[in-house]
Design a protein around this motif. Structure first.
Motif, PDB file in Angstrom:
ATOM      1  N   PRO A  12      14.646 -38.099 -25.204  1.00  0.00           N
ATOM      2  CA  PRO A  12      13.769 -38.768 -24.235  1.00  0.00           C
ATOM      3  C   PRO A  12      13.354 -37.792 -23.138  1.00  0.00           C
ATOM      4  O   PRO A  12      14.095 -36.890 -22.760  1.00  0.00           O
ATOM      5  N   LYS A  13      12.129 -37.987 -22.610  1.00  0.00           N
ATOM      6  CA  LYS A  13      11.580 -37.077 -21.602  1.00  0.00           C
ATOM      7  C   LYS A  13      12.500 -36.924 -20.406  1.00  0.00           C
ATOM      8  O   LYS A  13      12.681 -35.829 -19.890  1.00  0.00           O
ATOM      9  N   GLU A  14      13.096 -38.027 -19.953  1.00  0.00           N
ATOM     10  CA  GLU A  14      13.986 -37.962 -18.790  1.00  0.00           C
ATOM     11  C   GLU A  14      15.217 -37.109 -19.098  1.00  0.00           C
ATOM     12  O   GLU A  14      15.640 -36.295 -18.279  1.00  0.00           O
ATOM     13  N   MET A  15      15.785 -37.313 -20.293  1.00  0.00           N
ATOM     14  CA  MET A  15      16.968 -36.518 -20.693  1.00  0.00           C
ATOM     15  C   MET A  15      16.595 -35.047 -20.832  1.00  0.00           C
ATOM     16  O   MET A  15      17.347 -34.175 -20.431  1.00  0.00           O
ATOM     17  N   ARG A  16      15.424 -34.782 -21.405  1.00  0.00           N
ATOM     18  CA  ARG A  16      14.967 -33.404 -21.575  1.00  0.00           C
ATOM     19  C   ARG A  16      14.801 -32.750 -20.207  1.00  0.00           C
ATOM     20  O   ARG A  16      15.223 -31.626 -19.975  1.00  0.00           O
ATOM     21  N   SER A  17      14.218 -33.482 -19.254  1.00  0.00           N
ATOM     22  CA  SER A  17      14.019 -32.942 -17.904  1.00  0.00           C
ATOM     23  C   SER A  17      15.352 -32.639 -17.242  1.00  0.00           C
ATOM     24  O   SER A  17      15.525 -31.590 -16.621  1.00  0.00           O
ATOM     25  N   ILE A  18      16.297 -33.554 -17.387  1.00  0.00           N
ATOM     26  CA  ILE A  18      17.636 -33.345 -16.813  1.00  0.00           C
ATOM     27  C   ILE A  18      18.301 -32.140 -17.468  1.00  0.00           C
ATOM     28  O   ILE A  18      18.881 -31.289 -16.796  1.00  0.00           O
ATOM     29  N   ALA A  19      18.207 -32.059 -18.786  1.00  0.00           N
ATOM     30  CA  ALA A  19      18.826 -30.941 -19.507  1.00  0.00           C
ATOM     31  C   ALA A  19      18.177 -29.617 -19.121  1.00  0.00           C
ATOM     32  O   ALA A  19      18.868 -28.618 -18.911  1.00  0.00           O
ATOM     33  N   GLU A  20      16.852 -29.596 -19.013  1.00  0.00           N
ATOM     34  CA  GLU A  20      16.165 -28.364 -18.621  1.00  0.00           C
ATOM     35  C   GLU A  20      16.559 -27.955 -17.208  1.00  0.00           C
ATOM     36  O   GLU A  20      16.783 -26.772 -16.934  1.00  0.00           O
ATOM     37  N   VAL A  23      20.025 -26.436 -17.417  1.00  0.00           N
ATOM     38  CA  VAL A  23      19.978 -25.068 -17.942  1.00  0.00           C
ATOM     39  C   VAL A  23      19.480 -24.124 -16.849  1.00  0.00           C
ATOM     40  O   VAL A  23      20.022 -23.033 -16.648  1.00  0.00           O
ATOM     41  N   ASP A  24      18.480 -24.565 -16.111  1.00  0.00           N
ATOM     42  CA  ASP A  24      17.934 -23.755 -15.023  1.00  0.00           C
ATOM     43  C   ASP A  24      19.001 -23.518 -13.953  1.00  0.00           C
ATOM     44  O   ASP A  24      19.173 -22.392 -13.467  1.00  0.00           O
ATOM     45  N   GLN A  25      19.732 -24.561 -13.593  1.00  0.00           N
ATOM     46  CA  GLN A  25      20.814 -24.423 -12.607  1.00  0.00           C
ATOM     47  C   GLN A  25      21.888 -23.482 -13.124  1.00  0.00           C
ATOM     48  O   GLN A  25      22.429 -22.668 -12.369  1.00  0.00           O
TER      49      GLN A  25
END
Length: 127
Positions: A12-20, A23-25
């Motif tokens: 899901p887009k929200e999960m992908r955003s959180i995961a990205e 990863v960035d953090q």
């Protein structure tokens, strides 16, 4: 359910955003960690002429390996976020494991040579 429907999954887009964002953090935290390690290694290296040269080589290589290995892990995690199906996840995992095994074997060999060289230099009698 169609064949394509069973093999396909989507994050899901929200999960992908959180995961990205995670990863960035993780990348930013790792960069801070590497900076601290480099500063600490720099202060340790200031202790003795012969030992310093060997320690510098060993610590530089160790830091280089750590950076490379963490970067590979972060890249793998990022690639997983964009996998389109389970077969792609499995392919990415297989490629990652094979690549890391090769890297670790090369790193162990190189580190052994560097440590041996440093030990031989440190053990040389001073004239």
């Amino acid at each position: 359910m169609s064949e394509e429907g069973r093999d396909r999954f989507e994050i899901p887009k929200e999960m992908r955003s959180i995961a990205e964002a995670s990863v960035d953090q993780a990348r930013k935290a790792f960069e801070k960690f590497v900076t601290s390690v480099q500063q600490t290694a720099g202060s340790i290296e200031e202790r003795g002429a012969t030992v310093r040269a060997g320690a510098k080589d060993v610590s530089a290589k160790a830091i280089s390996y750590a950076e490379k290995n963490v970067q590979a892990s972060l890249d793998f995690a990022e690639n997983l976020l964009h996998a389109k199906d389970l077969s792609e996840v499995m392919r990415l995992h297989s490629e990652y494991v094979q690549s890391q095994m090769r890297s670790l074997a090369e790193q162990a060999s190189e580190m052994g040579q560097i440590v041996s060289k440093a030990a031989m230099e440190a053990a040389k009698p001073k004239i």
